[in-house]
Design a protein around this motif. Structure first.
Motif, PDB file in Angstrom:
ATOM      1  N   ALA A 115       4.711   4.986   6.817  1.00 15.37           N
ATOM      2  CA  ALA A 115       4.414   4.664   5.654  1.00 15.37           C
ATOM      3  C   ALA A 115       3.155   5.076   5.204  1.00 15.37           C
ATOM      4  O   ALA A 115       3.136   5.526   4.146  1.00 15.37           O
ATOM      5  CB  ALA A 115       4.359   3.187   4.955  1.00 15.37           C
ATOM      6  N   SER A 119       1.570   7.935   2.142  1.00 15.93           N
ATOM      7  CA  SER A 119       1.693   7.689   1.012  1.00 15.93           C
ATOM      8  C   SER A 119       0.854   9.403   0.917  1.00 15.93           C
ATOM      9  O   SER A 119      -0.404   9.272   0.178  1.00 15.93           O
ATOM     10  CB  SER A 119       0.682   6.966   1.760  1.00 15.93           C
ATOM     11  OG  SER A 119      -0.305   6.648   2.934  1.00 15.93           O
ATOM     12  N   LEU A 122       2.006  10.955  -1.158  1.00 18.47           N
ATOM     13  CA  LEU A 122       2.361  10.513  -2.693  1.00 18.47           C
ATOM     14  C   LEU A 122       0.905  10.292  -3.618  1.00 18.47           C
ATOM     15  O   LEU A 122       0.821  10.831  -4.733  1.00 18.47           O
ATOM     16  CB  LEU A 122       2.521   8.482  -2.190  1.00 18.47           C
ATOM     17  CG  LEU A 122       3.809   8.630  -1.484  1.00 18.47           C
ATOM     18  CD1 LEU A 122       4.670   7.209  -1.488  1.00 18.47           C
ATOM     19  CD2 LEU A 122       5.565   9.097  -2.678  1.00 18.47           C
ATOM     20  N   LEU A 123      -0.445  10.024  -2.424  1.00 21.42           N
ATOM     21  CA  LEU A 123      -1.272   9.838  -3.267  1.00 21.42           C
ATOM     22  C   LEU A 123      -2.056  11.927  -4.015  1.00 21.42           C
ATOM     23  O   LEU A 123      -2.338  11.593  -5.028  1.00 21.42           O
ATOM     24  CB  LEU A 123      -2.374   9.756  -1.525  1.00 21.42           C
ATOM     25  CG  LEU A 123      -3.664   9.409  -2.323  1.00 21.42           C
ATOM     26  CD1 LEU A 123      -4.535   8.494  -4.009  1.00 21.42           C
ATOM     27  CD2 LEU A 123      -4.784   9.144  -1.676  1.00 21.42           C
ATOM     28  N   PHE A 129       0.977   6.908  -9.143  1.00 18.05           N
ATOM     29  CA  PHE A 129       0.858   6.257  -7.469  1.00 18.05           C
ATOM     30  C   PHE A 129       0.010   4.804  -7.435  1.00 18.05           C
ATOM     31  O   PHE A 129      -1.340   5.029  -8.071  1.00 18.05           O
ATOM     32  CB  PHE A 129       0.722   7.103  -5.878  1.00 18.05           C
ATOM     33  CG  PHE A 129       0.502   6.851  -5.206  1.00 18.05           C
ATOM     34  CD1 PHE A 129       1.453   6.093  -4.134  1.00 18.05           C
ATOM     35  CD2 PHE A 129      -0.999   6.297  -4.551  1.00 18.05           C
ATOM     36  CE1 PHE A 129       1.322   5.266  -3.138  1.00 18.05           C
ATOM     37  CE2 PHE A 129      -0.382   5.372  -3.357  1.00 18.05           C
ATOM     38  CZ  PHE A 129       0.320   4.979  -2.292  1.00 18.05           C
ATOM     39  N   ALA A 131      -1.604   2.159  -5.014  1.00 18.78           N
ATOM     40  CA  ALA A 131      -1.513   2.317  -3.730  1.00 18.78           C
ATOM     41  C   ALA A 131      -0.566   0.165  -3.509  1.00 18.78           C
ATOM     42  O   ALA A 131      -0.190  -0.006  -2.503  1.00 18.78           O
ATOM     43  CB  ALA A 131      -2.733   2.334  -3.309  1.00 18.78           C
ATOM     44  N   PHE A 134       3.076   0.354  -3.485  1.00 21.24           N
ATOM     45  CA  PHE A 134       3.784   0.823  -1.787  1.00 21.24           C
ATOM     46  C   PHE A 134       3.293  -0.624  -1.013  1.00 21.24           C
ATOM     47  O   PHE A 134       3.699  -0.634  -0.362  1.00 21.24           O
ATOM     48  CB  PHE A 134       2.767   2.053  -1.742  1.00 21.24           C
ATOM     49  CG  PHE A 134       3.680   3.231  -0.775  1.00 21.24           C
ATOM     50  CD1 PHE A 134       5.065   2.758  -1.009  1.00 21.24           C
ATOM     51  CD2 PHE A 134       3.102   4.193   0.582  1.00 21.24           C
ATOM     52  CE1 PHE A 134       5.687   4.141  -0.407  1.00 21.24           C
ATOM     53  CE2 PHE A 134       4.439   4.557   0.889  1.00 21.24           C
ATOM     54  CZ  PHE A 134       4.563   4.762   1.349  1.00 21.24           C
ATOM     55  N   THR A 138       6.148  -1.977   1.256  1.00 18.71           N
ATOM     56  CA  THR A 138       6.064  -1.630   3.115  1.00 18.71           C
ATOM     57  C   THR A 138       6.145  -2.561   3.617  1.00 18.71           C
ATOM     58  O   THR A 138       6.798  -3.388   4.385  1.00 18.71           O
ATOM     59  CB  THR A 138       4.851  -0.719   3.925  1.00 18.71           C
ATOM     60  OG1 THR A 138       4.941   0.147   3.308  1.00 18.71           O
ATOM     61  CG2 THR A 138       4.354  -0.677   4.646  1.00 18.71           C
TER      62      THR A 138
END
Length: 271
Positions: A115, A119, A122-123, A129, A131, A134, A138
């Motif tokens: 993950a 990320s 994704l970031l 996004f 955090a 996410f 996770t």
């Protein structure tokens, strides 16, 4: 030798096995590959990413838990390592706790690292996004996988051969992830086939459907993290027990109760 030493040794051995790296590759391809695919398709949205990832995680994570858990004790018994370990000054309980901690740590680490790497994509590419969402996704995935890991480990304690453990563990995986709600509905149909109903399910049917691991997991994702779809079995329910707290308690029960039963069987066995 304490359970901490058993956990460290088990984790050390697992890190050097190909299976652990294969699990990591699978999770990274799942988390990161989906993100990369959405980037290639253009205009990536984080909400869409989570909605697509949720059903895949709902099937992949428990399978990983089963794979990591089913050999926890039966592998030690059949290789004779369990007898050697128990000849040292620690108990069967220490052996079980050490195995559970070691393998749960490995599962959590694999999911977290996959993950974390995803990320980065994704970031950089997903403007929306979040955090916190996410991290929550996770963490919930880890809890869900741990539930199945402990179920498989419990079967590994209770059954006497690898063949039986494998059959029972993968049977539990299929039944609890794919067919739980269908089995509950079938049971209701058989029990009340001669009763005229208004179309509303019995309260116990909603409860039993809701506490199924897959339903509880997806409910928490949908209700708390707005990821994926809330299961149809509870989407229209106004029952007081349909809450994230009860869903998490159900997952904990699925993990802990089988382990207690498995230990009670294991401590009486002649190794």
């Amino acid at each position: 030798m304490s359970w901490q030493a058993i956990a460290r040794n088990d984790l050390r051995k697992a890190i050097h096995e190909r299976g652990a790296w294969a699990l990591f590759a699978g999770f990274f391809l799942g988390f990161g590959g989906l993100a990369a695919l959405l980037v290639q398709l253009g205009d990536p949205e984080f909400e869409g990413y989570l909605d697509l990832l949720a059903p895949g995680v709902g099937l992949l994570v428990p399978l990983a838990g089963i794979i990591l858990g089913y050999e926890a004790i039966i592998g030690e018994r059949e290789s004779g390592t369990a007898v050697l370990s128990l000849s040292m000054p620690h108990s069967r309980a220490s052996l079980i706790v050490g195995k559970l901690v070691g393998r749960t740590t490995l599962l959590a680490a694999v999911i977290a690292v996959a993950a974390l790497l995803a990320s980065v994509i994704l970031l950089y590419f997903f403007p929306s996004f979040s955090a916190s969402r996410f991290v929550g996704f996770t963490a919930m995935s880890t809890v869900y996988g741990t539930t199945f890991l402990w179920i498989a480990a419990a079967l590994s304690m209770a059954l006497s051969t690898s063949r039986r453990v494998i059959a029972a563990a993968f049977g539990a995986y299929i039944g609890l992830t794919l067919f739980w709600t269908a089995l509950v509905n079938l049971t209701e149909t058989v029990l009340f086939r001669f009763r005229s109903t208004s179309g509303e399910p019995e309260t116990w049917v909603t409860l039993v459907s809701f506490i199924g691991p897959n339903t509880s997991f997806n409910y928490v994702l949908g209700e708390v993290l707005d990821a994926g779809a809330i299961p149809a079995a509870v989407v229209d329910s106004s029952a007081d027990f349909v809450t994230p707290a009860v869903a998490l308690l159900a997952l904990a029960g699925w993990a802990v109760l089988p382990v207690i039963g498995g230990f009670l069987s294991f401590r009486k066995d002649d190794l």
